[in-house]
Design a protein around this motif. Structure first.
Motif, PDB file in Angstrom:
ATOM      1  N   GLY A  36      16.807  -1.584  -2.502  1.00  0.00           N
ATOM      2  CA  GLY A  36      16.415  -1.934  -1.151  1.00  0.00           C
ATOM      3  C   GLY A  36      15.311  -1.039  -0.644  1.00  0.00           C
ATOM      4  N   ILE A  37      14.821  -1.364   0.543  1.00  0.00           N
ATOM      5  CA  ILE A  37      13.844  -0.490   1.201  1.00  0.00           C
ATOM      6  C   ILE A  37      14.167  -0.440   2.692  1.00  0.00           C
ATOM      7  CG2 ILE A  37      12.171  -2.399   1.422  1.00  0.00           C
ATOM      8  CD1 ILE A  37       9.951  -0.250   1.271  1.00  0.00           C
ATOM      9  N   VAL A  38      14.190   0.774   3.213  1.00  0.00           N
ATOM     10  CA  VAL A  38      14.412   1.002   4.645  1.00  0.00           C
ATOM     11  C   VAL A  38      13.249   1.845   5.136  1.00  0.00           C
ATOM     12  CG1 VAL A  38      15.946   1.934   6.407  1.00  0.00           C
ATOM     13  CG2 VAL A  38      16.915   1.018   4.278  1.00  0.00           C
ATOM     14  N   GLY A  39      12.578   1.390   6.204  1.00  0.00           N
ATOM     15  CA  GLY A  39      11.405   2.138   6.643  1.00  0.00           C
ATOM     16  C   GLY A  39      11.190   2.091   8.143  1.00  0.00           C
ATOM     17  N   PHE A  40      10.623   3.175   8.665  1.00  0.00           N
ATOM     18  CA  PHE A  40      10.184   3.238  10.057  1.00  0.00           C
ATOM     19  C   PHE A  40       8.665   3.329  10.093  1.00  0.00           C
ATOM     20  CE2 PHE A  40      14.215   5.852  11.176  1.00  0.00           C
ATOM     21  CZ  PHE A  40      14.924   4.706  11.477  1.00  0.00           C
ATOM     22  N   ILE A  41       8.058   2.572  10.998  1.00  0.00           N
ATOM     23  CA  ILE A  41       6.704   2.900  11.437  1.00  0.00           C
ATOM     24  C   ILE A  41       6.866   3.765  12.681  1.00  0.00           C
ATOM     25  CG2 ILE A  41       4.624   1.981  12.544  1.00  0.00           C
ATOM     26  CD1 ILE A  41       4.824  -0.419  10.700  1.00  0.00           C
ATOM     27  N   VAL A  42       6.194   4.909  12.707  1.00  0.00           N
ATOM     28  CA  VAL A  42       6.268   5.804  13.864  1.00  0.00           C
ATOM     29  C   VAL A  42       4.861   6.072  14.396  1.00  0.00           C
ATOM     30  CG1 VAL A  42       8.414   6.896  13.091  1.00  0.00           C
ATOM     31  CG2 VAL A  42       6.232   7.915  12.457  1.00  0.00           C
ATOM     32  N   LYS A  43       4.816   6.406  15.663  1.00  0.00           N
ATOM     33  CA  LYS A  43       3.530   6.649  16.318  1.00  0.00           C
ATOM     34  C   LYS A  43       3.761   7.523  17.537  1.00  0.00           C
ATOM     35  CE  LYS A  43      -0.263   4.092  18.554  1.00  0.00           C
ATOM     36  NZ  LYS A  43      -0.749   2.745  18.938  1.00  0.00           N
ATOM     37  N   LYS A  44       2.789   8.340  17.863  1.00  0.00           N
ATOM     38  CA  LYS A  44       2.899   9.160  19.066  1.00  0.00           C
ATOM     39  C   LYS A  44       2.493   8.347  20.283  1.00  0.00           C
ATOM     40  CE  LYS A  44       2.825  13.887  17.467  1.00  0.00           C
ATOM     41  NZ  LYS A  44       2.179  15.221  17.553  1.00  0.00           N
ATOM     42  N   LEU A  45       3.454   8.214  21.197  1.00  0.00           N
ATOM     43  CA  LEU A  45       3.220   7.568  22.479  1.00  0.00           C
ATOM     44  C   LEU A  45       3.660   8.544  23.562  1.00  0.00           C
ATOM     45  CD1 LEU A  45       4.732   4.063  21.613  1.00  0.00           C
ATOM     46  CD2 LEU A  45       2.305   4.604  21.806  1.00  0.00           C
ATOM     47  N   HIS A  87       7.510   8.034  18.521  1.00  0.00           N
ATOM     48  CA  HIS A  87       8.327   6.856  18.795  1.00  0.00           C
ATOM     49  C   HIS A  87       8.539   6.063  17.502  1.00  0.00           C
ATOM     50  CE1 HIS A  87       7.668   7.751  23.006  1.00  0.00           C
ATOM     51  NE2 HIS A  87       8.356   6.682  23.381  1.00  0.00           N
ATOM     52  N   TYR A  88       9.647   5.339  17.454  1.00  0.00           N
ATOM     53  CA  TYR A  88      10.048   4.574  16.272  1.00  0.00           C
ATOM     54  C   TYR A  88       9.956   3.085  16.598  1.00  0.00           C
ATOM     55  CZ  TYR A  88      11.998   9.092  14.899  1.00  0.00           C
ATOM     56  OH  TYR A  88      12.159  10.416  14.580  1.00  0.00           O
ATOM     57  N   TYR A  89       9.304   2.331  15.721  1.00  0.00           N
ATOM     58  CA  TYR A  89       9.152   0.887  15.926  1.00  0.00           C
ATOM     59  C   TYR A  89      10.362   0.194  15.310  1.00  0.00           C
ATOM     60  CZ  TYR A  89       6.576  -3.528  16.465  1.00  0.00           C
ATOM     61  OH  TYR A  89       6.168  -4.790  16.847  1.00  0.00           O
ATOM     62  N   MET A  90      11.326  -0.159  16.153  1.00  0.00           N
ATOM     63  CA  MET A  90      12.634  -0.629  15.699  1.00  0.00           C
ATOM     64  C   MET A  90      12.747  -2.149  15.761  1.00  0.00           C
ATOM     65  SD  MET A  90      14.137   2.165  14.841  1.00  0.00           S
ATOM     66  CE  MET A  90      15.874   1.719  14.709  1.00  0.00           C
ATOM     67  N   GLN A  91      13.473  -2.688  14.800  1.00  0.00           N
ATOM     68  CA  GLN A  91      13.682  -4.131  14.695  1.00  0.00           C
ATOM     69  C   GLN A  91      15.080  -4.500  15.219  1.00  0.00           C
ATOM     70  OE1 GLN A  91      13.789  -7.515  11.116  1.00  0.00           O
ATOM     71  NE2 GLN A  91      13.458  -5.367  10.627  1.00  0.00           N
ATOM     72  N   ILE A  92      15.149  -5.555  16.004  1.00  0.00           N
ATOM     73  CA  ILE A  92      16.444  -6.065  16.484  1.00  0.00           C
ATOM     74  C   ILE A  92      16.914  -7.141  15.505  1.00  0.00           C
ATOM     75  CG2 ILE A  92      17.703  -7.075  18.425  1.00  0.00           C
ATOM     76  CD1 ILE A  92      15.259  -6.271  20.192  1.00  0.00           C
ATOM     77  N   VAL A  93      18.138  -6.998  15.020  1.00  0.00           N
ATOM     78  CA  VAL A  93      18.683  -7.962  14.052  1.00  0.00           C
ATOM     79  C   VAL A  93      20.089  -8.381  14.475  1.00  0.00           C
ATOM     80  CG1 VAL A  93      17.344  -7.116  12.080  1.00  0.00           C
ATOM     81  CG2 VAL A  93      19.588  -6.109  12.566  1.00  0.00           C
ATOM     82  N   LYS A  94      20.501  -9.539  13.992  1.00  0.00           N
ATOM     83  CA  LYS A  94      21.872  -9.988  14.184  1.00  0.00           C
ATOM     84  C   LYS A  94      22.429 -10.294  12.800  1.00  0.00           C
ATOM     85  CE  LYS A  94      24.504 -12.590  17.608  1.00  0.00           C
ATOM     86  NZ  LYS A  94      24.411 -13.616  18.676  1.00  0.00           N
ATOM     87  N   GLU A  95      23.059  -9.292  12.202  1.00  0.00           N
ATOM     88  CA  GLU A  95      23.570  -9.444  10.845  1.00  0.00           C
ATOM     89  C   GLU A  95      24.847 -10.285  10.861  1.00  0.00           C
ATOM     90  OE1 GLU A  95      21.840  -5.390   8.807  1.00  0.00           O
ATOM     91  OE2 GLU A  95      23.827  -5.287   9.716  1.00  0.00           O
ATOM     92  N   PRO A  96      25.111 -11.029   9.778  1.00  0.00           N
ATOM     93  CA  PRO A  96      26.274 -11.918   9.752  1.00  0.00           C
ATOM     94  C   PRO A  96      27.601 -11.218  10.028  1.00  0.00           C
ATOM     95  CG  PRO A  96      24.852 -12.333   7.874  1.00  0.00           C
ATOM     96  CD  PRO A  96      24.319 -11.114   8.546  1.00  0.00           C
ATOM     97  N   GLY A 154      15.704  -0.534  10.965  1.00  0.00           N
ATOM     98  CA  GLY A 154      14.369  -0.054  10.666  1.00  0.00           C
ATOM     99  C   GLY A 154      13.296  -1.107  10.885  1.00  0.00           C
ATOM    100  N   THR A 155      12.036  -0.669  10.961  1.00  0.00           N
ATOM    101  CA  THR A 155      10.917  -1.594  11.033  1.00  0.00           C
ATOM    102  C   THR A 155      11.014  -2.593   9.879  1.00  0.00           C
ATOM    103  OG1 THR A 155       9.623   0.348  11.733  1.00  0.00           O
ATOM    104  CG2 THR A 155       8.420  -1.714  11.335  1.00  0.00           C
ATOM    105  N   ILE A 156      11.423  -2.086   8.732  1.00  0.00           N
ATOM    106  CA  ILE A 156      11.767  -2.930   7.601  1.00  0.00           C
ATOM    107  C   ILE A 156      13.129  -2.471   7.095  1.00  0.00           C
ATOM    108  CG2 ILE A 156      10.568  -1.472   5.909  1.00  0.00           C
ATOM    109  CD1 ILE A 156       9.887  -4.038   4.358  1.00  0.00           C
ATOM    110  N   CYS A 157      13.971  -3.441   6.782  1.00  0.00           N
ATOM    111  CA  CYS A 157      15.290  -3.116   6.221  1.00  0.00           C
ATOM    112  C   CYS A 157      15.674  -4.273   5.310  1.00  0.00           C
ATOM    113  CB  CYS A 157      16.333  -2.903   7.312  1.00  0.00           C
ATOM    114  SG  CYS A 157      17.936  -2.368   6.663  1.00  0.00           S
TER     115      CYS A 157
END
Length: 424
Positions: free
Chosen positions: A292-301, A306-315, A324-327
């Motif tokens: 698998g791959i788990v990743g954050f895109i981060v940036k200074k704000l 700050h972390y660019y987070m993804q909203i998911v609804k897992e089964p 994560g930004t990617i999971c």
């Protein structure tokens, strides 16, 4: 660099454990029943596999898929005992064997046990330190105690107590496979692939401290509204079925396989070891087809990361989680050519890799499963618009949402790995 004491400690634990894992026919597991409806233990405890049809709808877009899931209604305990030695905390960790560990022995929490284990359904030895944690829970004597979610694409509604307890006692008897570890030593251990158990990371993520003077890009009400809107748009129905009707899956060559080699297979194993509550046992276990791959895109704000987070609804869960930004649980780079995370990763002039390490999934239910964990910082002049299911979170908001139980296990483990210096 890892000190010699760690290397000797791990070698000693492995030499004593003498672990052996043998692949066997999933239909021939001792004390397990294999039927069209389920794979379950004869005690009706521990865990079982069931088969599900999942229909997800986001607006007018529907997705239908079929998959087995682990059903484990018991809430286990993942606990770490901490103690102050002079001017710093140390954390009591154990060198523990799990049958799915790619490297046999990993550094695990003080206590990592299902309810069936610590209630001795297996009729074996008592788990170390379990009474200590149960007594502390009853007396509400802990630094942190919260039920946090596990992998929602593999489990149905699975939570574990993540507990931190501080001891003031000088009379704690420490077995040979346990060691008091400093924060600095944990940081060194994280430099090695697959050495720190994922449950250790999960528990430690609960005691990451906040940073001073952080101005968050999004307010709390904006985060809650975005999650609420996503929840209303995303409808999900999950229904039980049987193995015959589980499209894309079948029993073949002594295991349950996915015909397209997606998701995972379910294999049978027999384990022999000197270092667990019983000497030998059989069990089914998940074997993924890809890492698998788990990743954050981060940036200074606002001058803070700050972390660019993804909203998911897992089964496995009725409520949305932030991940994560990617999971991606089964990662093949060919399948994600158009993924913006991968595209940014390729643009080396516009981004910088802050963290890159391979970490394992928990070895009691997952066989040799690894995730590449990445954090990529993008330059300030690069703007990423917040999509409907993405949002920028500050460090302090991540801390709050982990403690609230809103962050996925993959994301909280990566967050801890990057912020280990900020734990108590």
């Amino acid at each position: 660099m890892l000190e010699k004491k760690f290397l000797n400690w791990l070698k000693s634990a492995n030499d004593f454990s003498k672990p052996k894992v043998i692949l066997i026919d999933i239909k021939k597991l001792k004390k397990w029943n294999f039927t069209e409806r389920t794979i379950n233990h004869e005690s009706n405890r521990f865990f079982n596999f069931k088969y599900y049809k999942v229909l997800s709808k986001i607006g007018n877009i529907s997705k239908l898929f079929y998959s087995p899931f682990i059903v484990q209604q018991e809430v286990g305990i993942l606990g770490i005992l901490i103690k102050r030695f002079k001017n710093e905390y140390k954390y009591l960790l154990q060198a523990k064997f799990e049958p799915g560990n790619i490297n046999k022995i990993q550094i695990s929490p003080t206590l990592q046990a299902t309810k069936s284990n610590y209630n001795k359904v297996h009729k074996g030895k008592q788990t170390d330190f379990v009474d200590f944690f149960l007594n502390s829970i009853n007396k509400r004597n802990y630094i942190f105690n919260k039920k946090l979610p596990e992998q929602g694409t593999r489990y149905i509604n699975k939570y574990n107590h993540n507990i931190i307890i501080e001891s003031k006692s000088n009379n704690i008897k420490v077995p040979k496979n346990f060691l008091w570890v400093t924060k600095k030593e944990i940081k060194e251990l994280l430099k090695k692939n697959n050495l720190l158990n994922m449950d250790t990371l999960s528990v430690l993520s609960c005691i990451v401290k906040k940073e001073p003077n952080v101005v968050s890009h999004n307010k709390k009400i904006e985060i809650n509204n975005k999650i609420s809107v996503f929840d209303k748009l995303h409808n999900q129905k999950i229904n039980l079925t049987n193995l015959t009707n589980l499209k894309g899956w079948k029993y073949h060559n002594k295991k349950i396989i996915n015909l397209n080699k997606e998701y995972f297979s379910i294999i049978g194993i027999r384990t022999v070891t000197n270092s667990r509550e019983i000497k030998s046992w059989d069990q089914p276990i998940i074997r993924e087809y890809h890492n698998g791959i788990v990743g954050f895109i981060v940036k200074k704000l606002n001058n803070s990361l700050h972390y660019y987070m993804q909203i998911v609804k897992e089964p496995g869960y009725k409520k949305p989680l932030l991940t994560g930004t990617i999971c991606v649980k089964n990662f093949g780079i060919k399948n994600y050519k158009n993924n913006f995370f991968i595209n940014i990763l390729k643009q080396k002039k516009k981004s910088k890799i802050l963290f890159n390490k391979t970490l394992s999934e928990e070895g009691g239910r997952f066989f040799h499963k690894q995730n590449q964990n990445l954090i990529i910082e993008i330059k300030n002049q690069i703007n990423i618009a917040e999509k409907k299911n993405f949002i920028w979170l500050s460090h302090n908001q991540m801390v709050d949402l982990i403690r609230k139980g809103t962050i996925s296990i993959e994301a909280r483990n990566l967050f801890l790995s990057f912020n280990v210096e900020k734990i108590l």
